[in-house]
Design an enzyme around this catalytic site. Structure first.
Site, mmCIF file in Angstrom:
data_model
loop_
_atom_site.group_PDB
_atom_site.id
_atom_site.type_symbol
_atom_site.label_atom_id
_atom_site.label_comp_id
_atom_site.label_asym_id
_atom_site.label_seq_id
_atom_site.Cartn_x
_atom_site.Cartn_y
_atom_site.Cartn_z
ATOM 1 N N ASP A 1 1.375 5.034 1.789
ATOM 2 C CA ASP A 1 0.975 5.968 2.839
ATOM 3 C C ASP A 1 1.443 7.360 2.442
ATOM 4 O O ASP A 1 2.524 7.523 1.864
ATOM 5 C CB ASP A 1 1.618 5.573 4.173
ATOM 6 C CG ASP A 1 1.205 4.174 4.595
ATOM 7 O OD1 ASP A 1 0.008 3.860 4.478
ATOM 8 O OD2 ASP A 1 2.074 3.385 5.011
ATOM 9 N N ASP B 1 10.450 4.715 12.397
ATOM 10 C CA ASP B 1 11.235 3.695 13.072
ATOM 11 C C ASP B 1 12.615 3.473 12.449
ATOM 12 O O ASP B 1 13.642 3.710 13.068
ATOM 13 C CB ASP B 1 10.433 2.386 13.220
ATOM 14 C CG ASP B 1 9.726 1.939 11.958
ATOM 15 O OD1 ASP B 1 9.939 2.552 10.894
ATOM 16 O OD2 ASP B 1 8.959 0.944 12.021
ATOM 17 N N ASP C 1 0.851 -1.193 0.000
ATOM 18 C CA ASP C 1 0.000 0.000 0.000
ATOM 19 C C ASP C 1 0.888 1.245 0.000
ATOM 20 O O ASP C 1 2.109 1.146 0.108
ATOM 21 C CB ASP C 1 -0.936 0.019 1.210
ATOM 22 C CG ASP C 1 -0.205 -0.288 2.506
ATOM 23 O OD1 ASP C 1 0.945 0.180 2.652
ATOM 24 O OD2 ASP C 1 -0.773 -0.986 3.361
HETATM 25 P P1 ATP Z 1 4.542 -2.609 5.023
HETATM 26 O O1 ATP Z 1 3.262 -1.811 4.856
HETATM 27 O O2 ATP Z 1 5.153 -3.073 3.766
HETATM 28 O O3 ATP Z 1 4.425 -3.659 6.048
HETATM 29 P P2 ATP Z 1 5.529 -0.107 6.011
HETATM 30 O O4 ATP Z 1 6.949 0.362 6.213
HETATM 31 O O5 ATP Z 1 4.708 0.668 5.048
HETATM 32 O O6 ATP Z 1 5.640 -1.611 5.624
HETATM 33 P P3 ATP Z 1 3.496 0.401 7.942
HETATM 34 O O7 ATP Z 1 3.175 -0.386 9.160
HETATM 35 O O8 ATP Z 1 2.506 0.470 6.837
HETATM 36 O O9 ATP Z 1 4.883 -0.152 7.428
HETATM 37 O O10 ATP Z 1 3.843 1.863 8.442
HETATM 38 C C1 ATP Z 1 4.076 2.920 7.542
HETATM 39 C C2 ATP Z 1 5.245 3.760 8.024
HETATM 40 O O11 ATP Z 1 4.917 4.346 9.290
HETATM 41 C C3 ATP Z 1 6.533 2.996 8.281
HETATM 42 O O12 ATP Z 1 7.280 2.835 7.116
HETATM 43 C C4 ATP Z 1 7.222 3.865 9.291
HETATM 44 O O13 ATP Z 1 7.834 4.966 8.666
HETATM 45 C C5 ATP Z 1 6.063 4.394 10.118
HETATM 46 N N1 ATP Z 1 5.805 3.532 11.291
HETATM 47 C C6 ATP Z 1 4.921 2.520 11.364
HETATM 48 N N2 ATP Z 1 4.929 1.949 12.581
HETATM 49 C C7 ATP Z 1 5.832 2.638 13.310
HETATM 50 C C8 ATP Z 1 6.284 2.560 14.659
HETATM 51 N N3 ATP Z 1 5.819 1.632 15.480
HETATM 52 N N4 ATP Z 1 7.213 3.452 15.059
HETATM 53 C C9 ATP Z 1 7.687 4.398 14.228
HETATM 54 N N5 ATP Z 1 7.303 4.510 12.955
HETATM 55 C C10 ATP Z 1 6.394 3.657 12.489
HETATM 56 MG MG MG Z 2 2.612 0.335 4.629
#
Ligand code: ATP
Ligand code: MG
Length: 490
Positions: free
Chosen positions: A105, A183, A103
């Protein structure tokens, strides 16, 4: 492709912020913005040191065409209203690595309320982090407002628990402060269609190049703020086949018990992302290596010294990974059934040795192990019920005489229970045999099925050639009446 990108990076220090570094692509809608009312927090007492890297359009492989139409629409609408808007997180990271993001963001300087005005039917969700869900067609795009640093005056907005855990984080800021609150460096890369640049404040591009998961800031503090970040470190390492950079990995073992402070419902969601995203087996090995696994599935962890339990766990995860790769359905019910089975099985035997008959022994064992698991990760009823049925059916699969086999095959959980039986045979927990019988029975026509039933030995037919190690020498009240495939317990 990416290496050539790195060599031509342009580097700035973060002082001048406005309008620098664009390579001339038409910026849309600049200048109409009114500043967000949700106070950008510039008065942070200790701004983390960052250096800004901007990769211009000609120097990276990311293209607008790779981004979903919905995410582009969201960015465009925000930009036309005068706000900044970037794709951030997994969308940028996965595209730079040549993958397919699940997805996109969007990060913006518009507050959730300001952004909500721009999207019909949008909803503000979350308490810990207030974010906007903007619905474009059938896609929902998460829009987050730039997070800021916390200063004393804003303490009421950013609350921490006694363990240092962030309970709320709704202080707003700018792109730079947002980057350092994410993170890992590889998750803090920002792509904008207003100039088509990638902005990197934390060294994420270097870490993508070096294939490393590196925490932004002090790892220990950041894990304490949110212990789920420990699981995320492992998840991304497994998913991307990256290393966890040593300083980032160092506190994991010691801080692992902090996972106890996470709500079981959130833990359940994280478990699904860890184990049901296609890299479950690799993730499991990494979770064990960093001693996180016992805090997720303690009852599974304490049985892993038994080779059958370890084999069953690995095989269940490998099957799940294969099914995901082949676009087949997977359910947490089956995976949970497998992960908890060694403990349920051993508890059932313990109760049986105390003289409790097999059926109530299984029920009691299932109840005890499930209740304990629920204090770590939730298991919604729609999964815990079928999980229990899969266990219940194991002993019934060996009782096939008369109409039983036909009736069993009609049961809603038959297929899962049969797959589970094969899994137990594959892992060496029980001898092979009964699974093959069921495979043939399902493939046979009516006539052949009747014959297979007639061929069953009348008295104590055995589904397999041998007896399970567990049953060897054990007493069995039922053995003379029932087939022993090793699935029924004395
Ligand atoms: P995927 O969706 O492929 O699992 P993602 O990196 O997009 O990976 P998400 O959980 O969708 O992960 O979160 C989007 C973004 O928000 C992350 O890339 C990170 O920058 C931030 N993020 C998410 N969770 C946390 C957290 N617990 N602490 C700090 N930043 C976070
Ligand atoms: Mg994501």
């Amino acid at each position: 492709m990416f290496n050539s990108l790195i060599s031509s990076i342009k580097r700035w220090h973060s002082k001048p912020k406005a309008n620098e570094g664009s390579d001339g692509d038409s910026p849309s809608g600049s200048g109409r913005k009114s500043r967000p009312s949700g106070k950008p927090s510039r008065k942070n007492p200790r701004p983390p040191k960052t250096s800004r890297v901007v990769v211009s359009r000609s120097d990276h492989c990311l293209s607008r065409r790779d981004v979903s139409r919905a995410a582009l629409t969201v960015m465009k609408r925000l930009q036309e209203a005068g706000f900044e808007a970037y794709i951030v997180g997994g969308g940028v990271r996965d595209l730079l690595l040549g993958g397919h993001p699940k997805d996109f963001d969007v990060a913006t300087d518009a507050t959730p309320e300001q952004a909500k005005e721009l999207f019909r039917g949008a909803r503000i969700v979350g308490r810990r982090f207030r974010i906007l869900h903007a619905r474009i067609g059938r896609e929902v795009i998460e829009v987050t407002t730039f997070r800021g640093h916390h200063s004393d005056g804003e303490a009421h907005e950013a609350q921490q628990s006694e363990h240092g855990m962030l309970l709320r984080d709704n202080v707003y800021g700018d792109l730079e402060s947002d980057a350092v609150r994410r993170d890992f460096t590889v998750n803090a890369l920002y792509y904008t269609t207003n100039g088509f640049e990638i902005h990197d404040y934390t060294g994420g591009i270097r870490d993508i190049e070096n294939r490393q998961i590196r925490m932004i800031g002090d790892p220990e503090t950041r894990y304490k703020e949110d212990p789920v970040r420990m699981l995320r470190a492992v998840r991304f390492a497994a998913k991307l086949d990256f290393d966890i950079e040593p300083v980032t990995a160092a506190p994991l073992k010691e801080l692992a018990p902090l996972l106890r402070n996470i709500a079981p419902a959130r833990m359940f969601d994280e478990v699904l992302k860890l184990l049901m995203s296609g890299q479950g087996e690799r993730t499991f090995e990494l979770l064990r290596e960093h001693e996180l696994w016992p805090h997720l599935f303690p009852d599974n962890a304490r049985h892993l010294d038994a080779p059958e339990a370890l084999a069953l766990t690995r095989q269940a995860l490998r099957n799940t990974d294969d099914r995901i790769r082949n676009d087949q359905r997977v359910t947490p019910a089956f995976l949970y059934a497998a992960l908890l089975w060694p403990a349920v099985n051993s508890e059932q035997q313990f109760l049986a040795e105390k003289g409790i008959p097999p059926v109530p022994a299984l029920a009691q064992a299932a109840q005890k192990i499930t209740s304990n698991q629920l204090t770590h990760t939730a298991i919604p009823k729609r999964f815990s019920m079928p999980m229990r049925e899969i266990w219940d059916m194991q002993s019934r699969l060996s009782r096939r005489g008369g109409e039983r086999a036909f009736r069993l095959m009609e049961m809603p959980r038959f297929r899962a229970a049969y797959d589970f039986l094969l899994l137990r045979e594959d892992s060496g927990e029980i001898p092979a045999g009964l699974g093959q019988w069921w495979t043939e029975f399902q493939q046979a026509d009516e006539e052949q099925r009747q014959q297979m039933i007639r061929d069953l030995p009348r008295n104590g037919p055995r589904g397999g050639k041998g007896r399970s190690r567990r049953n060897r020498g054990g007493r069995s009240r039922n053995r003379s009446k029932q087939p022993n495939n090793g699935s029924e317990r004395p």
